[in-house]
Write an enzyme that holds these catalytic residues in place. Structure first.
Site, short mmCIF file in Angstrom:
data_model
loop_
_atom_site.label_atom_id
_atom_site.label_comp_id
_atom_site.label_asym_id
_atom_site.label_seq_id
_atom_site.Cartn_x
_atom_site.Cartn_y
_atom_site.Cartn_z
N ASP A 1 0.94 -1.09 0.00
CA ASP A 1 -0.24 -0.06 0.04
C ASP A 1 0.99 1.09 -0.05
O ASP A 1 2.10 1.32 0.21
CB ASP A 1 -0.93 0.13 1.26
CG ASP A 1 -2.14 1.15 0.93
OD1 ASP A 1 -3.15 0.63 1.72
OD2 ASP A 1 -1.93 1.70 0.05
C1 GLC Z 1 -4.27 4.44 -0.10
C2 GLC Z 1 -5.10 3.18 0.08
C3 GLC Z 1 -5.23 2.30 -1.02
C4 GLC Z 1 -5.01 3.02 -2.42
C5 GLC Z 1 -3.59 3.50 -2.34
C6 GLC Z 1 -3.14 4.48 -3.59
O1 GLC Z 1 -3.63 4.92 0.93
O2 GLC Z 1 -4.83 2.45 1.24
O3 GLC Z 1 -6.34 1.77 -1.00
O4 GLC Z 1 -4.94 2.17 -3.50
O5 GLC Z 1 -3.21 4.07 -1.10
O6 GLC Z 1 -4.05 5.66 -3.77
#
Ligand code: GLC
Length: 721
Positions: A257
């Protein structure tokens, strides 16, 4: 006959070999490319070179890899190096109803359709990976991201996720199922250490991911922010190696993430392939950048481990034709078909919770005036929720829809009723939650409008100040004094209908008894207003079923009843174990406000002749439950028939019943169908921690044929030998 048999054998040998040949061809192609890469080039593919891209290798024809949110629409274009949108005007897209609304349709065809549309739109926007679906279990009603997820039940999650991912990936786009694993609260999400039994992991929190990877072939998995049993998910050997690579035989890309990586060697050895979103100014300082090159040069990490990661990324690129652009799908964006798919998804998500005295559907031709009340009658929601937010090409609100459709034939009296009071849920000086203040001026206006109208429709619920990534709600009550508003409006006009626009459970006891009709409309995406008005008017019919339990109060909910949310000292123990959602309410015999799988219809159904194909089953058998279902009413409708199974006498605690199959059956008035629901005996097993394996015990099992976790139409006992 012999000749035919020979032909079949020959074909299957050829097919097998050609199939494995393509696999071999892919692997050969990967190895050839890797041989031509410098270490720097390899490592350049293992971390972002901007918010949503990884580095190209021009001389090898490897382009930048384009990743994009989100699970229910392709997100607008971001600046490369900050979290601002570019503001360009060609990046609007189709916005579907988010996760729980999709789940509420219980329609796997619609999940497929959504995958197809999102794949087409991602390709048109030149995206290679779509960062969805989000499939974390809805454990607490308060989790800010519940709206983006699907359900409290692993089987419903699995079926929806499989269909969405398979469809999406036919469009040369990789899905990235998230967040692996147990990201079930936003409170302290970056650091909270989630602990649970192996059985809870295997029976509740893992199945959605396992199905997405093993059954649907998901090409991407996103490691969650939180810790799992003491170690960050992105550097957790058990998750990244034992489960993902070894047990699931996952050959795709395991990415972090955004800003979820905390080490170089640990994360590298734990199987993480791709570091995204690290908040370090200089990309070369990222964990999987210069520090990784250094680790290889100093012999702390073998280059073969780096090669494996590059191979995983190249494998996904090849499978989605990133390296063969000439043959790749070009996609389409914002087409009528796409918008129609969003509309269908919104219509089939609507759940009819209460409908006394046939209040609904409304007879629009007989109505002279209608009061439309509430902030959610005019508020748009597609653009909220944080990473899953979408710049929809348009978004029809309920007020716009009813005005467009009926503005000429009836007087529409709008009243704000309540309004969003603050973006962040602050506490005022007296400790009261700001959002609990009642605005009597607005209520009086609403009452006046209701009094002078034939009927009143209150569009209530939440918005993305509450249903949002990065924080959880503080309570389950309707904010902004809506309960008082609804009570007052209902006194002024007994024909008051409440439509809840929200993505996660709310306390409804204070309004349910005050109104004759109650509808859960979800965040319906760009076609929200049209969908919910078409259901209220009877142009469409309600066929949604709750994908989560709605407790009477938060304290009924297992995680809260046990004080197991949000944890203490950044550690949360899932003490409710496998008793999540209806598993808890059933087993503890607690009456919720509305049960899992519940939803009414404008028509009525009769289920009869429920039988099983056998009485006694072996462990490798498949059970078939057959039944008749008839539409005994006067209008079209669809019923979601659910099959639950429970073991009568088990050696361990087991939930009273667990969802094992379902089907959504559409019937015209008077029409009837014979339907089969199937469940493999092996899927009745529980995870036995003593032997670290699945165990099916012989003895009696009860098969519940139901139209909700509470509404059981038939129970059949069968024996497993
Ligand atoms: C965010 C989320 C994830 C998302 C990523 C990119 O913090 O947790 O679901 O796809 O970052 O935006």
């Amino acid at each position: 006959m012999r000749l035919r048999f020979m032909a079949i054998v020959l074909f299957s040998v050829f097919f097998q070999s050609s199939f494995s040949q393509t696999d071999n061809a892919v692997e050969k192609r990967i190895q050839k490319l890797i041989k031509k890469m410098t270490l720097k080039e390899k490592v350049g593919m293992l971390h972002g070179n901007s918010k949503f891209y990884t580095e190209e290798i021009k001389h090898l024809g490897i382009p930048e890899w384009a990743l994009s949110d989100g699970p229910h629409g392709v997100r607008a274009e971001m600046n490369r190096h900050n979290w601002k949108y570019t503001g360009q005007t060609n990046d609007s897209s189709t916005c579907f109803p988010p996760g729980t609304a999709m789940a509420a349709s219980w329609n796997l065809e619609l999940a497929k359709q959504r995958g197809i549309v999102l794949g087409e739109e991602a390709r048109f926007r030149k995206k290679d990976v779509l960062l969805g679906p989000g499939i974390n279990i809805i454990r607490s009603p308060l989790c800010g991201r519940n709206f983006e997820y699907l359900s409290e039940d692993p089987f419903l999650i699995s079926q929806l996720s499989i269909n969405y991912i398979q469809a999406l990936q036919t469009k040369d786009v990789a899905a990235c199922v998230k967040h692996f694993v147990a990201n079930n609260q936003e409170e302290n999400r970056f650091v909270v250490d989630v602990n649970m039994s192996e059985r809870a992991l295997r029976e509740i929190y893992l199945p959605g991911f396992k199905s997405s990877i093993v059954d649907a072939g998901a090409l991407g998995v996103m490691g969650a922010y939180n810790k799992f049993r003491g170690e960050y998910c992105t550097e957790n050997d058990y998750l990244g190696r034992t489960l993902l690579r070894n047990e699931f035989n996952f050959k795709g890309v395991y990415m972090s993430d955004w800003d979820a990586v905390h080490s170089t060697e640990k994360a590298t050895l734990a199987g993480l392939d791709l570091e995204m979103g690290t908040e370090k100014e200089n990309y070369n300082d990222w964990y999987f950048a210069d520090p990784l090159i250094k680790a290889v040069k100093e012999g702390r990490i073998k280059e073969s481990v780096v090669n494996e990661k590059v191979a995983n990324i190249l494998r996904v690129m090849i499978k989605t034709k990133v390296l063969d652009p000439q043959t790749r799908i070009t996609g389409s964006l914002n087409t009528k078909e796409h918008q129609q798919a969003a509309y269908r998804s919104a219509v089939e998500s609507v759940v009819l919770l209460k409908n006394e005295k046939k209040t609904l559907p409304l007879n629009m031709s007989a109505l002279k005036s209608v009061a439309i009340i509430g902030d959610n009658a005019t508020r748009t929601h597609c653009g909220g929720g944080f990473s899953s937010e979408i710049k929809a090409l348009y978004e029809i609100t309920p007020l716009q829809a009813i005005t467009n459709k009926y503005g000429k034939s009836m007087q529409i009296n709008f009243a704000q009723g309540y309004e969003k009071q603050s973006h962040v849920v602050e506490r005022s000086s007296d400790g009261q939650l700001n959002t609990d203040k009642v605005d009597w001026k607005l209520i009086d206006e609403a009452v006046a409008q209701a009094k002078k109208s034939d009927i009143a429709i209150v569009f209530a619920g939440l918005n993305h100040d509450f249903d949002s990534e990065s924080f959880d709600r503080l309570h389950m009550r309707l904010p902004y004094g809506q309960e008082t508003l609804i009570q007052e409006v209902a006194k002024a006009n007994p024909k008051t209908i409440v439509v809840i626009i929200a993505g996660s459970p709310l306390e409804l006891a204070g309004i349910e008894s005050r109104v004759p009709a109650l509808v859960w409309g979800w965040y319906g995406g760009m076609e929200a207003g049209n969908a919910v008005v078409d259901v209220l008017s009877g142009k469409e019919f309600p066929s949604g079923k709750l994908p989560f339990t709605i407790p009477v109060t938060l304290s009924q909910s297992p995680a809260h009843a046990l004080g197991a949310y949000p944890g203490h000292d950044l550690k949360v123990n899932y003490d409710e174990d496998i008793l999540v959602g209806y598993r808890w309410f059933d087993t503890k015999e607690i009456e919720p406000q509305y049960p899992f799988g519940y939803g009414l219809s404008y028509t009525s159904f009769e289920i009869s002749n429920v039988v099983t194909d056998k009485k006694v089953y072996g462990v490798n058998d498949e059970i078939t439950v057959k039944f008749n279902i008839k539409n005994t009413g006067k209008t079209n409708g669809a019923e979601v028939v659910q099959l639950y199974a429970g073991q009568t006498k088990a050696s361990v605690l087991r939930p009273k019943k667990e969802l094992k199959a379902f089907d959504k059956i559409f019937l015209a008035p008077g029409e009837q169908k014979t339907v089969d629901l199937k469940v493999k005996v092996k899927d009745l097993a529980f995870y036995d921690e003593k032997t670290s394996g699945w165990k099916i015990e012989s003895g009696e099992f009860i098969l519940y044929t139901a139209t909700s976790a509470k509404n059981i139409m038939s129970t059949l006992a069968v024996t497993v030998q």
